[in-house]
Structures are given as C-alpha cells and as structure tokens.
Design an enzyme around this catalytic site. Structure first.
Site, PDB file in Angstrom:
ATOM      1  N   VAL A   1      46.975  68.011  -1.444  1.00 16.38           N
ATOM      2  CA  VAL A   1      46.390  66.671  -1.392  1.00 16.38           C
ATOM      3  C   VAL A   1      45.586  66.401  -2.656  1.00 16.38           C
ATOM      4  CG1 VAL A   1      44.812  65.153  -0.135  1.00 16.38           C
ATOM      5  CG2 VAL A   1      46.347  66.679   1.120  1.00 16.38           C
ATOM      6  N   GLY A   2      44.880  67.410  -3.145  1.00 20.10           N
ATOM      7  CA  GLY A   2      44.045  67.232  -4.322  1.00 20.10           C
ATOM      8  C   GLY A   2      44.819  66.834  -5.555  1.00 20.10           C
TER       9      GLY A   2
ATOM     10  N   CYS B   1      37.454  77.922   1.804  1.00 14.16           N
ATOM     11  CA  CYS B   1      38.303  78.065   0.619  1.00 14.16           C
ATOM     12  C   CYS B   1      37.993  79.339  -0.146  1.00 14.16           C
ATOM     13  CB  CYS B   1      38.149  76.845  -0.284  1.00 14.16           C
ATOM     14  SG  CYS B   1      36.443  76.543  -0.796  1.00 14.16           S
TER      15      CYS B   1
ATOM     16  N   ASN C   1      35.545  71.781   7.103  1.00 17.25           N
ATOM     17  CA  ASN C   1      35.103  73.151   7.379  1.00 17.25           C
ATOM     18  C   ASN C   1      33.603  73.364   7.163  1.00 17.25           C
ATOM     19  OD1 ASN C   1      35.663  72.771   4.613  1.00 17.25           O
ATOM     20  ND2 ASN C   1      36.079  74.934   4.288  1.00 17.25           N
TER      21      ASN C   1
ATOM     22  N   GLY D   1      39.251  69.874  -0.812  1.00 14.45           N
ATOM     23  CA  GLY D   1      40.295  69.986   0.203  1.00 14.45           C
ATOM     24  C   GLY D   1      41.466  70.792  -0.315  1.00 14.45           C
ATOM     25  N   SER D   2      42.633  70.562   0.246  1.00 15.20           N
ATOM     26  CA  SER D   2      43.809  71.346  -0.096  1.00 15.20           C
ATOM     27  C   SER D   2      44.310  71.005  -1.493  1.00 15.20           C
ATOM     28  CB  SER D   2      44.927  71.095   0.920  1.00 15.20           C
ATOM     29  OG  SER D   2      45.491  69.808   0.740  1.00 15.20           O
TER      30      SER D   2
ATOM     31  N   GLU E   1      37.728  70.395  -6.054  1.00 14.53           N
ATOM     32  CA  GLU E   1      37.561  71.780  -5.599  1.00 14.53           C
ATOM     33  C   GLU E   1      38.571  71.992  -4.491  1.00 14.53           C
ATOM     34  OE1 GLU E   1      36.709  74.693  -3.179  1.00 14.53           O
ATOM     35  OE2 GLU E   1      34.796  73.670  -2.871  1.00 14.53           O
TER      36      GLU E   1
END
Length: 503
Positions: free
Chosen positions: A253-254, A305, A172, A249-250, A271
């Site tokens: 996944v994080g 985010c 993004n 990222g999400s 983050e």
C-alpha cells in the site's frame, strides 16, 4: 489453548469512559466540531477478543476529505504565527492528558486492537515521549546564517512549517504511530488531517482529537476523518493540498501512497513493512539471546513492523536455541487482554489470522517442523516456533505479522549476513555475540535502517532516528529527522552593500 467462545470478561461501554467525547465516538472531527454520522455509512469497531461491536463511527467520504483539507489549509497560517512556546505548551498539555487517561487508554487498546497491559504501557510511554520531544521541536532551529561568496551579502536559512500534513496510520500501535507525526507537526506550526485505520478509529484518531481539543488546540488545526482505505485512501494520499504525506503500513500500500503523493508534489514519509532478522552468533550468550528472541517475536502477537520475523542461529547453538525458545513460547498466557496476566491476545481480524496460519501450514508442507504452537481458536493464535526452516519458506520470506518464530541455521557469519539480507525489506534487526566488535561487523553488513546488538528489534526511542531502507520505506521519524520532513528551508539573502554587476 484459550477457548475464545468462553471468554467472559464484561463488555466495555466505550462511550462511558472518561476519555470519550461528550457526544460519544460516533463522529468525525472537523474544524473543532464532532460531526455526527448523518447519512454516511458506518464502520463497526469490533473487539477482536469477543467479536462484539464496541462502537460505530462514520465512514468518511471523499467530500469529507476535501472539507478536512480545506479547513486545515485555512487554519494553518494563523496557527504558524502563534509563538512557538504557545504551540509547545499545547502539545505538552496533550502529553499530560495522556497520562491522566492512561487507564482508559489501556482499556481501549485491549478492546479495539487486542493489546495486553504490557503493550498498553509501552504505547502510552512512547506516545508521551514523542509528544515531549515534539513539543521541544517548536523552539529548535529557527534559522541559520551562512557566509556568502558575494561581498556585502548576508545569507539566512529560515525554517518554516511545511503547511498541511496528511497522516495515514495503521491498527497495530494506533495512538503512538499517529502521535509521532501529529505532535511534532502541530508543535512546528503545521495543521493536520489524520485518517486512522478503519480497525482502530478510536485510539488511532478520535482519541487524539479529544486530547488536543481538551488541551486547547485551536479549531481546524487537527481534523480526523475515519474511513475505509479502499474507499478514500487514494483520494486522501493523492490530494493537492497537503505538503507532506505520512504513511505507516504495508509496503504494498505504501508504494501506491508514495507514488500518488509525489504526483501531487507532496513529500512522502513512509514507514513500511519488515522482515527482521535476529542473528545469534556461535559465541552468543544463549539464554540472553533466547530471552530477546521470545520478546521480539511474541510481544503484541508479533503484530509489529519491527518484530523478529526470522531467527538466524549458528548451527552449534541451534538445537538448544529452538528448545529454549519453544519453552518460552509454551509458558506465555493466552487470553482476553482485559484479564490480568494475559501476555498474548488476539490478532486483529480473520484476514490477518488466515494469512499467518497459511504461512505456517505452507512452511510445514515444505519441511518445517512445529516445535510448539501451530494451533488457533478464533483470532487467538498460539505462539509458534518452527524448526528445520529455510529462508525461502513462506513463514520466513514473507512478513507474517504474527506470533510465529521460524528458526534458520547457518554455518558462518558471512552466511548469516547473506540470509539476513536476502529480502526486499530493510527495517530493523538484531545481533547477539559476546564479542561486541564481531557483532558490530555483522550489524554494519546488514542492509537495514536499524540494528540492535545483544537485544532484539523491538526498539523505538522518540529522540532517535527511526526508519528503514528498500521496501521498508523512506525518510526517518523522530526528533530532528522528522523536523526535516515537517518543515521547509527558505533561503533569504540581504545585500547589505551595493553590488557591482557586470553590466
């Protein structure tokens, strides 16, 4: 609504841009060399506005990851021995080059991630800012002296580079979110292996390789391995070489990235996602709150985010706020980011579009009302305002990451705080009131890493701590806070006088 099938802006030859490497974008960047794809699979980089392929880059393998980390490990110690002013000078030169290539970068943002000119201006400014701050870290906090409880002893606390830093970044804000780790890491004497998102391998990774190569960075200090997350992500984040693993990222996944990093004794810096609340109290300046709400929800199609995910508005202002926000949304020009005046471009891909549209449709089925928007064409989603929303509706309880503004009423400040905190996320937020002390009370009660009074959550300043709590991550980015992550402290004591021991 823009008809995506009629978009006529000419296609851009990204290999012909001045910022492109001489060999073109079809390569990995390892040990200062642009490595051609060879027999590797290719990642087709698609323009989300026109759905055409811009470039094809190599899809890195686990062997490429191993090689990149080995190269970085070998290069790091020599780089750390360079004088700090030399390291800072290279980062500063990279910062200057970003400015020189600003037009090319704006073009790449438009065609690779659907960013309009306004977004490009923000991202270049942020990337340059984080490089300026990062360069300054090279000369900061070289060590401290501490008194000792032992007579004749001197305690020194020496700050050293962490070593090799692994970096995984999203699509993004690809250039900035890579730069905010890469620049300070390099300035502080670390080496870096960067895996950009597969949707934005150019602006997220290969651009930085070109910039730092031109700035004179020694071979091996920065290595870039594009690749699909589902193919090399686990191997990359769980590798034994890096001392720090930075992931943006999400949250889903994080969590896995953090677990694998810790399992390899690597410090995670995460983050992650957000479900940010924009709280409008009954004594707020309504027009100011609406202006902030529109900017915080619809900038870059809501694909941030720290975008506003929920608008919490006092019931006495609710109807006027909804009408005003819908009016703002209806006036936003939608179209190809390359076309002058466009403020809303496409979302990144079909999966993202389907998720956003699904949240809206499910919320409407459960009683929400579409005040404006709600339609889409290709990857273009109309800025959408939803009223009659409750906090358990899909558009409000999930991070929708799109140009959607669910508006939820509340009666009291306490109820607003409860709704704002009714989420696993805690990244950012905002509060509007003409009584700053009252707004501060609400801000203090919000369980989030960042809150902005009489503004909106889309704020990031490279010299101010940035990060969240809960499912929004761990650690902080920017300035002295990222310095703590990218360095280690070694205690060295010197016994200046003979010491008496008990035996």
């Amino acid at each position: 609504m823009t008809d995506a099938s009629t978009l006529s802006a000419e296609e851009i030859d990204v290999d012909a841009l001045d910022i492109a490497p001489e060999t073109g974008w079809n390569g990995l960047y390892l040990d200062g060399e642009w490595v051609p794809a060879g027999d590797r699979d290719l990642i087709d980089v698609e323009n989300p506005a026109t759905r055409t392929t811009l470039a094809s880059v190599p899809s890195g393998t686990e062997d490429d990851v191993d090689e990149a980390y080995a190269i970085a490990e070998e290069a790091q110690s020599e780089w750390a021995e360079r004088p700090p002013q030399e390291r800072a000078a290279i980062v500063s030169e990279a910062c200057e080059l970003l400015g020189e290539y600003a037009d090319d970068l704006a073009t790449l943002f438009a065609v690779e991630c659907g960013g309009v000119q306004l977004k490009a201006d923000f991202e270049i400014q942020l990337a340059q800012g984080t490089m300026e701050v990062g360069a300054g870290l090279a000369m900061r906090d070289g060590g401290r002296r501490k008194d000792s409880v032992t007579p004749g002893k001197e305690n020194l606390l020496v700050r050293e580079p962490a070593g090799v830093v692994g970096v995984i970044t999203p699509w993004n804000f690809p250039l900035y979110l890579s730069s905010r780790v890469v620049a300070p890491a390099i300035a502080l004497g670390n080496s870096v292996v960067l895996k950009p998102d597969e949707h934005t391998p150019l602006t997220g990774g290969l651009v930085l390789a070109k910039i730092f190569e031109e700035a004179g960075l020694p071979e091996g200090v920065l290595n870039v391995v594009p690749g699909y997350g589902h193919e090399i992500g686990d191997h990359f984040s769980g590798h034994s070489v890096p001392s720090v693993m930075s992931f943006t990222g999400s949250s889903e996944v994080g969590r896995g990235v953090g677990q694998r990093a810790v399992g390899s004794y690597t410090e995670p810096a995460l983050e992650l996602g957000g479900n940010n609340a924009h709280v409008v109290l009954e004594d707020a300046d309504l027009e100011r709150a609406i202006d902030a709400g529109a900017f915080g929800s619809f900038t870059h199609q809501g694909q941030e985010c720290i975008s506003i995910n929920r608008h919490l508005v006092h019931e006495s202002l609710y109807d006027e706020y909804v009408a005003g926000l819908a009016d703002r949304a209806e006036q936003l020009p939608i179209g190809n980011p390359l076309e002058e005046g466009t403020l809303v471009g496409p979302v990144i891909n079909e999966s993202q579009r389907d998720k956003i549209v699904g949240f809206v449709e499910e919320s409407v089925e459960r009683g929400a009302t579409v005040e404006t928007g709600g339609d889409h064409d290709g990857l273009f989603i109309e800025p959408t305002v939803l009223s009659d929303v409750t906090s358990d509706m899909p558009a409000a309880c999930n991070e929708h990451f799109g140009p959607v503004a669910p508006v939820i009423p509340f009666e009291t400040d306490e109820e607003a705080i409860r709704i704002a905190n009714d989420t696993e996320y805690g990244l950012s937020g905002s509060v509007h009131s003409t009584d700053v002390a009252r707004a501060r009370d609400v801000a203090d009660a919000m369980e989030t890493g960042m809150v902005h009074i009489n503004d909106q959550p889309l704020n990031d300043e490279p010299h101010v701590a940035f990060g969240g709590v809960g499912a929004s991550g761990m650690g902080r980015y920017n300035d002295e806070w990222i310095l703590e992550t990218l360095t280690t402290v070694k205690w060295i004591s010197i016994q200046r006088e003979p010491r008496e021991y008990p035996y």
